[in-house]
Enzyme design. Structure first.
Site, mmCIF file in Angstrom:
data_model
loop_
_atom_site.group_PDB
_atom_site.id
_atom_site.type_symbol
_atom_site.label_atom_id
_atom_site.label_comp_id
_atom_site.label_asym_id
_atom_site.label_seq_id
_atom_site.Cartn_x
_atom_site.Cartn_y
_atom_site.Cartn_z
ATOM 1 C CB THR A 176 -0.882 -0.045 1.267
ATOM 2 O OG1 THR A 176 -1.829 -1.083 1.087
ATOM 3 C CG2 THR A 176 -1.606 1.246 1.542
ATOM 4 C CB THR A 227 1.061 0.166 4.878
ATOM 5 O OG1 THR A 227 1.161 -1.073 4.143
ATOM 6 C CG2 THR A 227 2.384 0.427 5.579
ATOM 7 N N GLY A 230 -5.220 -4.964 7.073
ATOM 8 C CA GLY A 230 -6.296 -3.991 7.249
ATOM 9 C C GLY A 230 -7.321 -4.307 8.324
HETATM 10 N N1 ASP Z 1 -3.875 -2.119 4.560
HETATM 11 C C1 ASP Z 1 -4.137 -2.701 3.251
HETATM 12 C C2 ASP Z 1 -5.422 -3.499 3.307
HETATM 13 O O1 ASP Z 1 -5.621 -4.223 4.253
HETATM 14 C C3 ASP Z 1 -3.053 -3.605 2.799
HETATM 15 C C4 ASP Z 1 -1.669 -3.015 2.775
HETATM 16 O O2 ASP Z 1 -1.355 -2.154 3.586
HETATM 17 O O3 ASP Z 1 -0.882 -3.438 1.906
HETATM 18 O O4 ASP Z 1 -6.180 -3.433 2.371
#
Ligand code: ASP
Length: 310
Positions: A176, A227, A230
């Site tokens: 992300t 990030t 999630g």
């Molecule tokens: N936080 C993001 C999600 O759960 C994933 C990520 O940070 O790569 O969609």
């Protein structure tokens, strides 16, 4: 006039020196550098922090190395469903989109929701309808096809698991992207953009477009972009929790970040990290995983680029 500052991330996770080639490392460093400089260019000429945040994130969305825009991971159905959000710390205005397909720059659509709609979060076909009215740029499916991401989906399908960005045990990473900025007028902003998790169910929405979970900005406290896994970030309301610890408990930015990322998230099994910035220009990059792609730049100083936990 304040001194401006900006920080960005390109995801956290199992990012080890041992699994990195010199070419790959340079490519990531260059990707981070061009994003931080694109944001700096806005701040240098007195532009608003939310403008710098949008610009830096657009640069990262256009780079296939990161899990956002081009380079977004595949869903279980072999599609790309992207989430993004942006928040202005000056007036707490915010915009977000969830589960959008074929949008070149989801962060810009989130900004349009903030500025041109009476809503905060638009999802799926409703967000696409809105995107058409605001002249957002659409791209065909093949623009979003990246072989590495496709291979990751095949691997995830085999093991029937929903996984973060990189599934290989020695290369697990959340890709992300996000940015936080402080402009010369003393205003904070934050934004985050993602393709989510490989093999995620159609309709799954992570923390990225949830104001208070993956993104938050308030001139009274700080600007945060997260990030990581999630579901844990939503359950911990991570970004707002840090802001609350500063506002209600008087913690410093550093103390609040450490408590939430290194203790509270760890206690419930949440892996990941975040970038944080306050109105004094303090920057924090806490993460509880092996590494996090990150960069920052303060007015008059050399940029900092970091990948590993050192
Ligand atoms: N936080 C993001 C999600 O759960 C994933 C990520 O940070 O790569 O969609």
């Amino acid at each position: 006039m304040n001194k401006f500052a900006i920080a960005i991330h390109g995801g956290a996770g199992t990012i080890l020196r041992s699994s990195m080639t010199p070419e790959k490392e340079i490519a990531y460093q260059e990707g981070l550098k061009s994003a931080i400089f694109s944001g700096e260019a806005i701040l240098k000429k007195g532009g608003a922090s939310f403008e710098a945040v949008e610009t830096a994130i657009r640069t990262l969305e256009d780079n296939p190395l990161f899990n956002a825009g081009k380079g977004a991971v595949f869903t279980h159905n072999g599609k790309h469903e992207m989430d993004a959000s942006i928040m202005n710390g000056l007036d707490l205005s915010a915009g977000a989109v969830a589960g959008v397909q074929n949008i070149k720059n989801p962060i810009s659509l989130a900004r349009s929701v903030m500025e041109q709609s009476e809503h905060v979060l638009l999802a799926g076909s409703g967000a696409i309808e809105f995107a058409k009215k605001t002249n957002a740029v659409f791209m065909p499916d093949d623009y979003f096809f990246v072989q590495l991401r496709y291979d990751q989906l095949q691997q995830a399908l085999k093991s029937d698991s929903i996984v973060m960005d990189h599934t290989l045990p020695d290369d697990k990473k959340f890709g992300t992207v996000g940015a936080v900025a402080l402009d010369v007028h003393g205003n904070l902003a934050a934004g985050t953009s993602t393709g989510g998790m490989t093999n995620k169910k159609h309709g799954r929405v992570g923390d990225t477009p949830i104001i208070g979970a993956g993104t938050y900005a308030n001139n009274k406290t700080c600007a945060i972009s997260c990030t990581g896994h999630g579901e844990f970030f939503i359950r911990s309301v991570v970004a707002y929790d840090i802001s609350c610890l500063i506002e209600y408990k008087g913690l410093s930015l550093k103390e609040a970040c450490e408590l939430v990322v290194k203790k509270k998230l760890v206690e419930i099994g949440g892996e990941g990290g975040l970038i944080a910035l306050d109105t004094k220009g303090n920057i924090e990059f806490p993460f509880n995983s092996e590494g996090m792609y990150r960069a920052s730049l303060k007015e008059g100083e050399k940029p900092f680029i970091g990948i590993y936990n050192d």
